[in-house]
Design an enzyme around this catalytic site. Structure first.
Site, mmCIF file in Angstrom:
data_model
loop_
_atom_site.group_PDB
_atom_site.id
_atom_site.type_symbol
_atom_site.label_atom_id
_atom_site.label_comp_id
_atom_site.label_asym_id
_atom_site.label_seq_id
_atom_site.Cartn_x
_atom_site.Cartn_y
_atom_site.Cartn_z
ATOM 1 N N HIS A 164 41.339 -81.438 67.696
ATOM 2 C CA HIS A 164 41.995 -81.022 68.941
ATOM 3 C C HIS A 164 41.287 -81.634 70.165
ATOM 4 O O HIS A 164 41.922 -82.312 70.983
ATOM 5 C CB HIS A 164 41.978 -79.488 69.024
ATOM 6 C CG HIS A 164 42.544 -78.919 70.290
ATOM 7 N ND1 HIS A 164 43.809 -78.379 70.363
ATOM 8 C CD2 HIS A 164 42.021 -78.804 71.539
ATOM 9 C CE1 HIS A 164 44.038 -77.969 71.611
ATOM 10 N NE2 HIS A 164 42.965 -78.196 72.348
ATOM 11 N N GLU A 165 39.986 -81.421 70.264
ATOM 12 C CA GLU A 165 39.256 -81.915 71.432
ATOM 13 C C GLU A 165 39.329 -83.443 71.536
ATOM 14 O O GLU A 165 39.369 -84.002 72.634
ATOM 15 C CB GLU A 165 37.793 -81.455 71.407
ATOM 16 C CG GLU A 165 37.587 -79.932 71.489
ATOM 17 C CD GLU A 165 38.305 -79.259 72.643
ATOM 18 O OE1 GLU A 165 38.558 -79.917 73.676
ATOM 19 O OE2 GLU A 165 38.645 -78.064 72.517
ATOM 20 N N HIS A 220 42.221 -84.526 73.585
ATOM 21 C CA HIS A 220 41.928 -84.504 75.023
ATOM 22 C C HIS A 220 41.093 -85.729 75.403
ATOM 23 O O HIS A 220 41.336 -86.384 76.416
ATOM 24 C CB HIS A 220 41.111 -83.256 75.388
ATOM 25 C CG HIS A 220 41.880 -81.968 75.392
ATOM 26 N ND1 HIS A 220 42.979 -81.770 76.188
ATOM 27 C CD2 HIS A 220 41.699 -80.801 74.706
ATOM 28 C CE1 HIS A 220 43.437 -80.524 76.003
ATOM 29 N NE2 HIS A 220 42.687 -79.930 75.099
ATOM 30 N N GLU A 255 47.170 -80.652 77.185
ATOM 31 C CA GLU A 255 47.224 -79.881 75.943
ATOM 32 C C GLU A 255 48.162 -80.551 74.937
ATOM 33 O O GLU A 255 47.942 -80.466 73.732
ATOM 34 C CB GLU A 255 47.688 -78.454 76.281
ATOM 35 C CG GLU A 255 47.156 -77.368 75.401
ATOM 36 C CD GLU A 255 45.649 -77.347 75.214
ATOM 37 O OE1 GLU A 255 44.895 -77.705 76.145
ATOM 38 O OE2 GLU A 255 45.219 -76.986 74.117
HETATM 39 ZN ZN ZN Z 1 42.904 -77.945 74.452
#
Ligand code: ZN
Length: 499
Positions: free
Chosen positions: A262-263, A266, A292
């Protein structure tokens, strides 16, 4: 005023922000706890300098000059001016006392929230929350420009041009659709087994698996690094320094693995914003929702696909000795998409997650667009959990006290998470028109996926608004049907629902 003077001032502001970002990273990773007071002093000093410049004479002059005569501005300066001007106009009328009052109220509320959590008692937080709400209402009066509702104003702090009218519509479609999918799984589905996910996997083994995978997914380690923290985040300091943090769990390895996937979404976004925007406020994500969407593209779209794990599971097995030797691929894959209603948002699975957001959205709307007593909020919260998820919190800790946001005065933020879900899936279906995504995931090179995201989203930074980006990338505006179609595809497969 010359363009060069404007750009120089933006650069100096950016240099201060880079320093602040590095300090923030350090505070969350390696700083000795005893250094806290000194660190707050430095951070406070630099933020003050930054704010002085952002609202200072040079920026004021630039807005005045270039709003009338933008011919001499480059594309980069024009994009930067748009952002600076919006921020300036939004905040310039706010009296300094109100900002000071807000900072004090937020810090008091955060302390009260922590106390209330310790005692598991919402009433210890109620007064401080009421103050945060009251001050936010005062700020809305300054932020509000046109006929927007109070809650629209808050939404726009995180997602420009988004409205409650749009969200009311898409959220009701999502709630209906997700409820229908959950019913089908309950009536016709077969629950996957999940017991083996708690087997011990050493952090060193997890790292051997996940680091090369992040590189495949487009995260550039020569311009980034990964450190341990308590609350994971990604942080873009500058074009060549975008850091990720993670929390590892040796008894629930998938948490750390998916957290980092997930990170990295980003991080990859920040690393691929066009370098020409560096030293300006354009070198950042377009909005919270778009940011997001990039992390969720990794976590929800890619890491939900059978084709992805078909290639990755054998690799995971080679790094984890015999830990999963007895677990066939089909069982492993299915375990990852197990769905079960939970009371805690951050523990929710990808099918029920959006329902947690809808609950918070409805309550925030009630607070700012309607009439509600703060004392009644826990009851409203619990009722909504029963309505949407079929489970009821039995205390405040597993209910209204779980999120930090309201204690920090962050209202209108939650919808960004759900927008990220919707954008991610809408982007996936558009990408699928040009690229055989599963084919790419089965191959050794994931770059066609990353390149598509760079081309349609990353490179633009904050030079375009979210709705412009989504329209240009997918050919239509926000449409919740893609998220529903995606959830149905994945969960019907995992739960072996006959069509
Ligand atoms: Zn996030």
């Amino acid at each position: 005023m010359k363009q060069a003077d404007f750009l120089q001032e933006l650069k100096e502001i950016d240099l201060l922000k880079q320093s602040l970002a590095l300090l923030e990273w350090d505070s969350s990773t390696g700083m000795p706890t005893a250094a806290n007071t000194y660190r707050s002093e430095v951070a406070g000093f630099l933020s003050g300098k930054c704010f002085e410049k952002e609202t200072g004479p040079i920026i004021k002059e630039a807005i005045k000059t270039f709003s009338l005569d933008s011919d001499q501005l480059s594309e980069v300066s024009q994009a930067a001016l748009n952002i600076v001007k919006e921020e300036y106009e939004k905040n310039q009328a706010i009296p300094n006392e109100l900002m000071v009052k807000r900072a004090k109220a937020n810090s008091r509320a955060n302390a009260a929230w922590q106390r209330a959590r310790k005692e598991n008692n919402f009433s210890l937080f109620a007064d401080a929350l009421a103050d945060n709400i009251q001050i936010t209402k005062e700020l809305i009066a300054y932020w509000k420009k046109d006929e927007k509702t109070a809650y629209d104003v808050l939404l726009n702090n995180y997602e420009p041009d988004m409205t409650t009218a749009v969200l009311d519509d898409v959220f009701s479609q999502l709630a209906d659709g997700i409820t229908k999918i959950r019913k089908t799984l309950k009536n016709k589905g077969t629950e996957p087994r999940t017991d083996f996910l708690k087997r011990y996997v050493a952090v060193s083994q997890q790292k051997k698996f996940i680091y090369p995978l992040l590189a495949e997914l487009g995260y550039d380690f020569t311009r980034g690094r990964i450190d341990d923290t308590i609350h994971p985040f990604a942080l873009g300091i500058n074009h060549n320094d975008v850091r990720l943090t993670n929390r590892w769990n040796e008894n629930d390895f998938i948490q750390g693995v998916l957290g980092l996937v997930h990170e990295a979404g980003h991080g990859t976004y920040e690393q691929n914003i066009a370098q020409k925007y560096e030293y300006t406020p354009v070198h950042k994500g377009a909005s919270m929702g778009i940011h997001e969407s990039q992390s969720l593209f990794n976590e929800l779209v890619i890491a939900s696909r059978r084709a992805f794990w078909q290639k990755q599971y054998p690799i995971l097995q080679t790094y984890t000795a015999d830990t999963f030797k007895d677990i066939p691929f089909a069982d492993f894959y299915r375990s990852l998409k197990h769905s079960k209603a939970s009371l805690i948002r951050i523990e929710a699975d990808s099918l029920t997650y959006v329902l947690h957001i809808i609950i918070r959205y409805e309550i925030e709307k009630l607070i700012f667009n309607g009439e509600v007593e703060v004392a009644d909020l826990p009851q409203i919260w619990n009722d909504k959990y029963e309505e949407y998820l079929g489970i009821r919190p039995t205390n405040d800790l597993e209910g209204i006290l779980q999120d930090v946001h309201w204690s920090q005065g962050d209202f209108g933020y939650f919808p960004s998470y759900a927008l990220g879900y919707m954008y991610a899936c809408q982007l996936y279906y558009a990408m699928q028109e040009e690229i055989n995504v599963d084919g790419v995931l089965a191959s050794s090179y994931y770059s066609p996926i990353t390149n598509w995201l760079i081309k349609h989203i990353h490179q633009y930074g904050a030079s375009k608004k979210p709705n412009e980006l989504i329209l240009a990338a997918t050919g239509e505006k926000l449409n919740p049907k893609y998220l529903l179609a995606y959830l149905e595809e994945i969960y019907f497969d995992v739960y072996q629902v006959e069509k």
